[in-house]
Scaffold this motif. Structure first.
Motif, PDB file in Angstrom:
ATOM      1  N   TRP A   1      30.477 -14.991   9.097  1.00 56.77           N
ATOM      2  CA  TRP A   1      30.373 -13.950   8.071  1.00 56.77           C
ATOM      3  C   TRP A   1      30.237 -14.513   6.650  1.00 56.77           C
ATOM      4  O   TRP A   1      30.104 -13.767   5.703  1.00 56.77           O
ATOM      5  N   THR A   2      30.282 -15.860   6.519  1.00 57.62           N
ATOM      6  CA  THR A   2      30.025 -16.427   5.183  1.00 57.62           C
ATOM      7  C   THR A   2      28.606 -17.007   5.096  1.00 57.62           C
ATOM      8  O   THR A   2      28.231 -17.587   4.090  1.00 57.62           O
ATOM      9  N   LYS A   3      27.817 -16.821   6.157  1.00 60.94           N
ATOM     10  CA  LYS A   3      26.479 -17.419   6.164  1.00 60.94           C
ATOM     11  C   LYS A   3      25.627 -16.942   4.979  1.00 60.94           C
ATOM     12  O   LYS A   3      24.979 -17.729   4.298  1.00 60.94           O
ATOM     13  N   ALA A   4      25.669 -15.629   4.712  1.00 62.33           N
ATOM     14  CA  ALA A   4      24.847 -15.081   3.622  1.00 62.33           C
ATOM     15  C   ALA A   4      25.275 -15.636   2.268  1.00 62.33           C
ATOM     16  O   ALA A   4      24.436 -16.017   1.443  1.00 62.33           O
ATOM     17  N   ILE A   5      26.583 -15.716   2.033  1.00 58.51           N
ATOM     18  CA  ILE A   5      27.047 -16.211   0.735  1.00 58.51           C
ATOM     19  C   ILE A   5      26.799 -17.716   0.622  1.00 58.51           C
ATOM     20  O   ILE A   5      26.512 -18.235  -0.455  1.00 58.51           O
ATOM     21  N   ARG A   6      26.822 -18.424   1.754  1.00 61.45           N
ATOM     22  CA  ARG A   6      26.507 -19.860   1.716  1.00 61.45           C
ATOM     23  C   ARG A   6      25.033 -20.081   1.370  1.00 61.45           C
ATOM     24  O   ARG A   6      24.680 -21.026   0.685  1.00 61.45           O
ATOM     25  N   GLN A   7      24.186 -19.172   1.840  1.00 61.17           N
ATOM     26  CA  GLN A   7      22.759 -19.280   1.486  1.00 61.17           C
ATOM     27  C   GLN A   7      22.562 -19.021  -0.007  1.00 61.17           C
ATOM     28  O   GLN A   7      21.800 -19.719  -0.671  1.00 61.17           O
ATOM     29  N   HIS A   8      23.256 -18.022  -0.535  1.00 60.37           N
ATOM     30  CA  HIS A   8      23.167 -17.728  -1.972  1.00 60.37           C
ATOM     31  C   HIS A   8      23.691 -18.928  -2.773  1.00 60.37           C
ATOM     32  O   HIS A   8      23.115 -19.317  -3.787  1.00 60.37           O
ATOM     33  N   TRP A   9      24.778 -19.511  -2.289  1.00 64.01           N
ATOM     34  CA  TRP A   9      25.384 -20.665  -2.964  1.00 64.01           C
ATOM     35  C   TRP A   9      24.382 -21.811  -3.102  1.00 64.01           C
ATOM     36  O   TRP A   9      24.335 -22.472  -4.141  1.00 64.01           O
ATOM     37  N   GLU A  10      23.564 -22.026  -2.068  1.00 64.77           N
ATOM     38  CA  GLU A  10      22.557 -23.104  -2.123  1.00 64.77           C
ATOM     39  C   GLU A  10      21.679 -22.976  -3.368  1.00 64.77           C
ATOM     40  O   GLU A  10      21.262 -23.973  -3.958  1.00 64.77           O
ATOM     41  N   SER A  11      21.399 -21.727  -3.759  1.00 60.62           N
ATOM     42  CA  SER A  11      20.493 -21.522  -4.899  1.00 60.62           C
ATOM     43  C   SER A  11      21.201 -21.633  -6.256  1.00 60.62           C
ATOM     44  O   SER A  11      20.544 -21.737  -7.281  1.00 60.62           O
ATOM     45  N   ILE A  12      22.534 -21.615  -6.267  1.00 61.90           N
ATOM     46  CA  ILE A  12      23.242 -21.675  -7.554  1.00 61.90           C
ATOM     47  C   ILE A  12      24.137 -22.904  -7.708  1.00 61.90           C
ATOM     48  O   ILE A  12      24.646 -23.169  -8.797  1.00 61.90           O
ATOM     49  N   LYS A  13      24.333 -23.679  -6.635  1.00 62.77           N
ATOM     50  CA  LYS A  13      25.344 -24.751  -6.658  1.00 62.77           C
ATOM     51  C   LYS A  13      25.146 -25.752  -7.795  1.00 62.77           C
ATOM     52  O   LYS A  13      26.114 -26.241  -8.369  1.00 62.77           O
ATOM     53  N   ASN A  14      23.893 -26.037  -8.133  1.00 62.78           N
ATOM     54  CA  ASN A  14      23.657 -27.037  -9.174  1.00 62.78           C
ATOM     55  C   ASN A  14      23.881 -26.503 -10.581  1.00 62.78           C
ATOM     56  O   ASN A  14      23.862 -27.263 -11.545  1.00 62.78           O
ATOM     57  N   ASP A  15      24.082 -25.193 -10.691  1.00 62.10           N
ATOM     58  CA  ASP A  15      24.322 -24.594 -12.007  1.00 62.10           C
ATOM     59  C   ASP A  15      25.794 -24.269 -12.242  1.00 62.10           C
ATOM     60  O   ASP A  15      26.167 -23.840 -13.333  1.00 62.10           O
ATOM     61  N   LEU A  16      26.626 -24.458 -11.220  1.00 60.30           N
ATOM     62  CA  LEU A  16      28.029 -24.063 -11.353  1.00 60.30           C
ATOM     63  C   LEU A  16      28.826 -25.001 -12.257  1.00 60.30           C
ATOM     64  O   LEU A  16      29.740 -24.570 -12.953  1.00 60.30           O
ATOM     65  N   GLY A  17      28.484 -26.293 -12.245  1.00 57.52           N
ATOM     66  CA  GLY A  17      29.226 -27.237 -13.079  1.00 57.52           C
ATOM     67  C   GLY A  17      30.707 -27.194 -12.739  1.00 57.52           C
ATOM     68  O   GLY A  17      31.094 -27.281 -11.579  1.00 57.52           O
ATOM     69  N   ASP A  18      31.544 -27.015 -13.773  1.00 58.43           N
ATOM     70  CA  ASP A  18      32.999 -27.007 -13.519  1.00 58.43           C
ATOM     71  C   ASP A  18      33.550 -25.596 -13.381  1.00 58.43           C
ATOM     72  O   ASP A  18      34.759 -25.379 -13.458  1.00 58.43           O
ATOM     73  N   VAL A  19      32.657 -24.642 -13.172  1.00 55.34           N
ATOM     74  CA  VAL A  19      33.091 -23.248 -13.003  1.00 55.34           C
ATOM     75  C   VAL A  19      33.289 -22.955 -11.513  1.00 55.34           C
ATOM     76  O   VAL A  19      32.452 -23.326 -10.689  1.00 55.34           O
ATOM     77  N   GLU A  20      34.397 -22.304 -11.176  1.00 55.06           N
ATOM     78  CA  GLU A  20      34.639 -21.895  -9.787  1.00 55.06           C
ATOM     79  C   GLU A  20      34.740 -20.378  -9.758  1.00 55.06           C
ATOM     80  O   GLU A  20      35.534 -19.795 -10.498  1.00 55.06           O
ATOM     81  N   ILE A  21      33.934 -19.761  -8.913  1.00 54.65           N
ATOM     82  CA  ILE A  21      33.883 -18.300  -8.850  1.00 54.65           C
ATOM     83  C   ILE A  21      34.666 -17.825  -7.630  1.00 54.65           C
ATOM     84  O   ILE A  21      34.480 -18.346  -6.527  1.00 54.65           O
ATOM     85  N   PHE A  22      35.527 -16.845  -7.844  1.00 55.70           N
ATOM     86  CA  PHE A  22      36.306 -16.277  -6.740  1.00 55.70           C
ATOM     87  C   PHE A  22      35.890 -14.833  -6.549  1.00 55.70           C
ATOM     88  O   PHE A  22      35.819 -14.064  -7.505  1.00 55.70           O
ATOM     89  N   GLY A  23      35.602 -14.477  -5.313  1.00 53.48           N
ATOM     90  CA  GLY A  23      35.169 -13.112  -5.049  1.00 53.48           C
ATOM     91  C   GLY A  23      35.619 -12.639  -3.686  1.00 53.48           C
ATOM     92  O   GLY A  23      36.104 -13.412  -2.851  1.00 53.48           O
ATOM     93  N   GLU A  24      35.466 -11.347  -3.493  1.00 52.84           N
ATOM     94  CA  GLU A  24      35.821 -10.705  -2.234  1.00 52.84           C
ATOM     95  C   GLU A  24      34.545 -10.631  -1.402  1.00 52.84           C
ATOM     96  O   GLU A  24      33.572  -9.995  -1.808  1.00 52.84           O
ATOM     97  N   ASN A  25      34.546 -11.329  -0.273  1.00 53.14           N
ATOM     98  CA  ASN A  25      33.378 -11.317   0.611  1.00 53.14           C
ATOM     99  C   ASN A  25      33.541 -10.143   1.585  1.00 53.14           C
ATOM    100  O   ASN A  25      34.448 -10.130   2.416  1.00 53.14           O
TER     101      ASN A  25
END
Length: 231
Positions: free
Chosen positions: A70-94
């Motif tokens: 059930w995290t497959k979709a968010i892991r795919q989205h993460w692939e497109s943003i991971k290099n822009d996160l830097g030292d920011v960590e985002i917490f959300g309700e999946n």
């Protein structure tokens, strides 16, 4: 050693009925609130706490990234943003998988509720900024307030908790509309990571959890709003 620190526990209001044996309660919440210029009540959503950092997508354990179905979709989205996160960590309700509440007005499967940077939890305006930057909604913001009396705050939380979800909440057992899972109140300003217990409080309704230990074998994907046929 974990690659990332997990989210601390959110303490319950003393009048929150949905506490379980391992929950913690902040009996002194009012003196904490008095030190805040403003608070915001947000809706507690019934999903899985997922953290997105440059190191991966984490569920409750931050020892290793999650690989659940059930995290497959968010892991795919993460692939497109991971290099822009830097030292920011985002917490959300999946909300990709349905837990005890089915929501019928989901526009996304991931709703941001907090952002951590180094040793600080960022202020609510910054949380909304980063959520928007990475194309995520935030958990529903219900009301901002500057409470002057403890009874006033308690009554407000109890009133808000009795309402239905902004995202249209249905009980998975009965298929009937139900009240929202709860309310999370936080300081609108930034605060140190170690002080979480003094800046965020939650109210959870009684008997909320309807899932059992077999949940992960029979889980269902939550539909997004446009997948429901509106007659």
């Amino acid at each position: 050693m974990s690659v990332s620190r997990k989210y601390g526990r959110t303490y319950h209001y003393p009048f929150s009925p949905g506490t379980t044996s391992d929950d913690r309660i902040n009996a002194d919440y009012w003196s904490d609130v008095l030190r805040m210029k403003q608070i915001v009540h947000t809706e507690k959503l019934d999903g899985e706490n997922n953290c997105l950092s440059r190191y991966g997508v984490f569920a409750r354990s931050h020892a290793a990234p999650t690989v659940s179905a059930w995290t497959k979709a968010i892991r795919q989205h993460w692939e497109s943003i991971k290099n822009d996160l830097g030292d920011v960590e985002i917490f959300g309700e999946n909300l990709y998988a349905i837990h005890s509440i089915e929501y019928r007005k989901l526009e996304h499967h991931y709703y941001v509720f907090a952002v951590r940077q180094h040793d600080m939890w960022l202020g609510w305006d910054e949380v909304k900024f980063y959520a928007g930057l990475f194309d995520f909604p935030t958990v529903p913001e219900i009301k901002t307030a500057t409470p002057e009396r403890e009874e006033q705050l308690r009554d407000e939380v109890l009133t808000l908790a009795r309402q239905h979800s902004v995202l249209e909440s249905y009980d998975i057992r009965t298929n009937e509309p139900c009240t929202r899972e709860g309310i999370v109140t936080r300081n609108t300003e930034a605060y140190p990571v170690n002080d979480l217990a003094h800046h965020v409080f939650k109210y959870v309704r009684k008997g909320h959890v309807k899932t059992d230990e077999h949940w992960t074998r029979h889980w269902r994907r939550a539909k997004l709003v446009w997948e429901f046929s509106h007659h």
